[in-house]
Motif scaffolding. Structure first.
Motif, PDB file in Angstrom:
ATOM      1  N   GLY A 283       0.807  -1.200   0.000  1.00 19.53           N
ATOM      2  CA  GLY A 283       0.000   0.000   0.000  1.00 19.53           C
ATOM      3  C   GLY A 283       0.843   1.254   0.000  1.00 19.53           C
ATOM      4  O   GLY A 283       2.069   1.224  -0.022  1.00 19.53           O
ATOM      5  N   ASP A 284       0.167   2.403   0.054  1.00 22.36           N
ATOM      6  CA  ASP A 284       0.877   3.673   0.148  1.00 22.36           C
ATOM      7  C   ASP A 284       1.545   3.757   1.523  1.00 22.36           C
ATOM      8  O   ASP A 284       1.029   3.252   2.525  1.00 22.36           O
ATOM      9  N   GLU A 285       2.691   4.424   1.583  1.00 21.36           N
ATOM     10  CA  GLU A 285       3.394   4.528   2.854  1.00 21.36           C
ATOM     11  C   GLU A 285       2.574   5.350   3.833  1.00 21.36           C
ATOM     12  O   GLU A 285       2.003   6.384   3.481  1.00 21.36           O
ATOM     13  N   ILE A 286       2.509   4.861   5.055  1.00 18.94           N
ATOM     14  CA  ILE A 286       1.773   5.587   6.081  1.00 18.94           C
ATOM     15  C   ILE A 286       2.750   6.075   7.147  1.00 18.94           C
ATOM     16  O   ILE A 286       3.830   5.514   7.332  1.00 18.94           O
ATOM     17  N   LYS A 287       2.361   7.115   7.831  1.00 17.01           N
ATOM     18  CA  LYS A 287       3.192   7.728   8.865  1.00 17.01           C
ATOM     19  C   LYS A 287       2.727   7.254  10.242  1.00 17.01           C
ATOM     20  O   LYS A 287       1.570   6.875  10.423  1.00 17.01           O
ATOM     21  N   ALA A 288       3.633   7.357  11.203  1.00 12.07           N
ATOM     22  CA  ALA A 288       3.318   6.908  12.554  1.00 12.07           C
ATOM     23  C   ALA A 288       2.099   7.627  13.126  1.00 12.07           C
ATOM     24  O   ALA A 288       1.251   7.028  13.785  1.00 12.07           O
ATOM     25  N   GLU A 289       1.990   8.919  12.836  1.00  9.04           N
ATOM     26  CA  GLU A 289       0.892   9.695  13.403  1.00  9.04           C
ATOM     27  C   GLU A 289      -0.462   9.399  12.740  1.00  9.04           C
ATOM     28  O   GLU A 289      -1.511   9.828  13.235  1.00  9.04           O
ATOM     29  N   MET A 290      -0.453   8.646  11.636  1.00  8.52           N
ATOM     30  CA  MET A 290      -1.694   8.315  10.929  1.00  8.52           C
ATOM     31  C   MET A 290      -2.361   7.072  11.485  1.00  8.52           C
ATOM     32  O   MET A 290      -3.544   6.825  11.230  1.00  8.52           O
ATOM     33  N   ILE A 339       9.596   2.437  14.130  1.00 11.03           N
ATOM     34  CA  ILE A 339      10.359   2.743  15.341  1.00 11.03           C
ATOM     35  C   ILE A 339       9.780   3.970  16.032  1.00 11.03           C
ATOM     36  O   ILE A 339       9.627   3.999  17.267  1.00 11.03           O
ATOM     37  N   ALA A 340       9.418   4.980  15.238  1.00 13.39           N
ATOM     38  CA  ALA A 340       8.816   6.189  15.804  1.00 13.39           C
ATOM     39  C   ALA A 340       7.469   5.883  16.454  1.00 13.39           C
ATOM     40  O   ALA A 340       7.152   6.395  17.551  1.00 13.39           O
ATOM     41  N   PHE A 341       6.677   5.032  15.801  1.00 15.84           N
ATOM     42  CA  PHE A 341       5.354   4.670  16.332  1.00 15.84           C
ATOM     43  C   PHE A 341       5.472   3.933  17.662  1.00 15.84           C
ATOM     44  O   PHE A 341       4.803   4.275  18.642  1.00 15.84           O
ATOM     45  N   TRP A 342       6.334   2.917  17.698  1.00 14.59           N
ATOM     46  CA  TRP A 342       6.456   2.118  18.913  1.00 14.59           C
ATOM     47  C   TRP A 342       7.113   2.921  20.034  1.00 14.59           C
ATOM     48  O   TRP A 342       6.775   2.747  21.214  1.00 14.59           O
TER      49      TRP A 342
END
Length: 489
Positions: A283-290, A339-342
C-alpha cells in the motif's frame, strides 16, 4: 504410506498419461470417491490439491453462514471451482480431463484425512462435500449425468406401467408440478417412477413429494436426485468413520501430520486467499501519526483491539507486538516510522530501555536483523490458533457479552447497530468466525456501496486482517477520487 523420499504419498500400479481423450481413466465428471487414489504424488501436490479444494468447501460453508440463496451459492461456488478446481465435461476434448479429475480425486481424499478426526469436523465436511456434489450434479449435462447414473447400482426398482396405473390416483396426488392442472397431469403421464425404501429419501417424505406403500417410496424421475444425494452422503459418512479408525497409522510420518493439522483449521478461518499483500507492503506509505485515525476507519476488530490496548496500557506483550507490528508493516509503515510509532506508544519507558529491549525486535520483523527474513503478517487462520490473550481473534476468544460490547464500541460510528448483533453472534456460535468478521465489514462499509454477500470483493470472505484493512482503504480512496467522498465520523 510414504516411500523413502518425499515423492511418494500413494502407490500407483498403473500410472497413466492422458494423450487419447477418447479413453479416460476417469470416465465421469461426477464421482462418489469409492476408490482411493493409487498414484504417486509429491508432498507439495498433496498439499496444494487439498488446499484448492478446501478453498471451495470453506466458501460453501461460509455461504451457509451468510444465508446466501441457492442460486447465489451456485454462482459463487462455480466461480471458485473455475479458479481452483475446474472440471470440464467429458465432451470437452480440448482439455486434459483426466488431469482435472485426478486433482479432484486426490484433494477429496486428502481432506478426508484432515476432517475425519472428530464428529463435528466429519459433519461439516459431509455437508460441504454433499453441497459441492449437488452443484456439480445440477450443472452436468443430461446425457453425461445419465451415463454416470447408469454406471452405478443405486438399488432402485423401476416402476412398470401396470404398477403405475394401479396407484395412479395416489401417485398423481403426490406429484408436484405446474399450477395448471392439465399441464401437471400431462407431465405426470410421461413421468417415470422408481421404488426405494422410504428411509433413503427422508427429505422427499418430509415434503410429501412421494407416495408411500408398504415401506416403499415411489419416486418420480424428476426427484431422482434425492436418492443420489442421500447415497453420496451415507457412503461418505461411512468412509470417514473408517478413515478415522485408520488415522493413527499416520502419526509416525512427520511430513503428513502438520499438513493435516493445518487443513483441519480451514473451516474456522477459511483458507488464506491469494492476496498479494500478505508478504510485503503493497500500500501507500503511512506515517506513525496516521495509525490512530486509520485504526478507527479501517482496522478489523482484532487489530483495532490491539491498538486500543496499546493506547491504554502503553505496552503489548511479545506476541501482541509481533502480530500488530507485522500488520502495520504490510499496511505500509516503514521501518523508520515503525520505530517512531512504537517509541511514542511505549511512552512510560526510557529511551535506553526501548533501544535495548524493543528496537532490535522491530528491526528483526522487517528483516534487518538476525536471519534477515522478510516475515509476512499473520493470517486469520494463524490468529485463531492461540488461546485467549491480547493477540487472538476476538470473535473466537471473547465471551458473547464482551464481543458484543467490543463491536458496538468499535463500529457504532461506522453504521453497526445492536440490531445487527444477533446475525453476527449466530455466526460466532456456529464457529464461523471469518463469516462474522466479513459481515461486520459489509455493514460498516455499506456507505461505500458494499452490499450483503459481497464480502471484501468478489464475494470473498475475510481471511487476513490486512486484506480487510487494504480493501477498506481502497474503497475510501476510490470514493475520494471519484469526488463522492463522504465524511464518516
Amino acid at each position: 504410506m510414504f516411500k523413502s523420499n518425499d515423492r511418494k504419498v500413494f502407490n500407483d500400479s498403473d500410472p497413466v498419461q492422458v494423450t487419447n481423450h477418447g479413453t479416460l481413466k476417469y470416465p465421469h465428471r461426477l464421482n462418489f470417491y469409492d476408490k482411493p487414489p493409487l498414484f504417486d504424488v509429491t508432498v507439495e501436490e498433496f498439499e496444494i490439491c487439498a488446499l484448492d479444494r478446501l478453498r471451495i468447501l470453506a466458501e460453501i460453508e461460509s455461504s451457509g453462514a451468510r444465508n446466501r440463496t441457492w442460486d447465489d451459492l451456485k454462482t459463487v461456488t462455480n466461480a471458485q471451482c473455475a479458479k481452483y478446481l475446474p472440471l470440464h465435461a467429458t465432451s470437452a476434448i480440448s482439455v486434459d480431463r483426466d488431469a482435472e479429475r485426478r486433482k479432484d480425486h486426490l484433494g477429496h481424499f486428502v481432506l478426508r484425512l484432515a476432517f475425519c478426526r472428530s464428529e463435528d469436523l466429519r459433519r461439516r465436511f459431509i455437508k460441504a462435500e454433499t453441497t459441492l456434489f449437488k452443484i456439480r450434479y445440477d450443472s452436468d449435462g443430461y446425457s453425461e449425468r445419465e451415463q454416470f447414473l447408469s454406471s452405478r447400482d443405486f438399488n432402485w426398482i423401476p416402476v412398470d406401467a401396470t404398477e403405475k396405473a394401479q396407484y395412479r390416483t395416489q401417485l398423481l396426488a403426490s406429484y408436484q408440478g405446474s399450477k395448471n392442472e392439465s399441464v401437471r397431469v400431462e407431465a405426470f403421464e410421461t413421468e417415470k417412477y422408481y421404488k426405494v425404501k422410504w428411509t433413503r429419501v427422508p427429505d422427499l417424505v418430509e415434503r410429501r413429494k412421494v407416495f408411500l406403500k408398504g415401506g416403499w417410496a415411489y419416486v418420480p424421475s424428476k426427484e431422482q436426485s434425492s436418492i443420489v444425494f442421500q447415497e453420496f452422503e451415507v457412503l461418505l459418512e461411512k468412509a470417514l468413520e473408517l478413515t478415522a479408525r485408520s488415522l493413527p497409522r499416520l502419526d509416525e510420518d512427520t511430513r503428513l501430520v502438520p499438513i493435516l493439522d493445518n487443513l483441519s483449521q480451514g473451516f474456522l478461518a477459511g483458507v488464506p486467499s491469494e492476496w498479494t499483500g500478505s508478504g510485503e507492503s503493497t500500500g501507500d506509505e503511512i506515517k506513525a501519526e496516521m495509525v490512530d485515525e486509520l485504526s478507527k476507519k479501517h482496522f478489523p476488530l482484532c487489530m483495532r483491539t490491539l491498538h486500543e490496548n496499546l493506547r491504554r496500557d502503553h505496552h503489548l506483550k511479545h506476541f501482541g507486538r509481533l502480530q500488530y507490528g507485522l500488520f502495520l508493516k504490510v499496511l505500509g509503515l516503514s521501518i523508520d516510522e515503525a520505530i517512531a510509532f512504537w517509541r511514542k506508544s511505549f511512552s512510560r519507558i526510557t529511551d535506553d530501555k526501548f533501544n535495548k529491549e524493543y528496537k532490535y525486535n522491530i528491526r528483526h520483523s522487517y528483516g534487518l536483523e538476525g536471519k534477515r527474513a522478510n516475515y509476512p503478517a499473520k493470517s486469520c487462520q494463524q490468529i485463531l490458533t492461540p488461546g485467549p490473550s491480547d493477540h487472538g481473534c476476538p470473535y473466537r476468544h471473547y465471551s458473547p457479552e464482551n464481543l458484543q460490547t467490543a463491536l458496538l464500541a468499535a463500529y457504532s460510528s461506522r453504521g453497526l447497530t445492536s440490531s445487527d448483533l444477533p446475525e453476527i453472534m449466530a455466526m460466532v456460535k456456529t464457529d464461523h468466525y471469518n463469516s462474522a468478521c466479513t459481515r461486520v465489514f459489509e455493514i460498516t462499509h455499506s456507505a461505500f456501496g458494499v452490499k450483503k454477500g459481497e464480502g471484501v470483493g468478489g464475494n470473498d470472505s475475510v481471511t487476513h486482517p490486512n486484506q480487510y484493512a487494504a480493501r477498506s482503504m481502497e474503497l475510501l480512496k476510490a470514493q475520494q477520487e471519484s469526488g463522492e467522498a463522504m465524511i464518516v465520523e
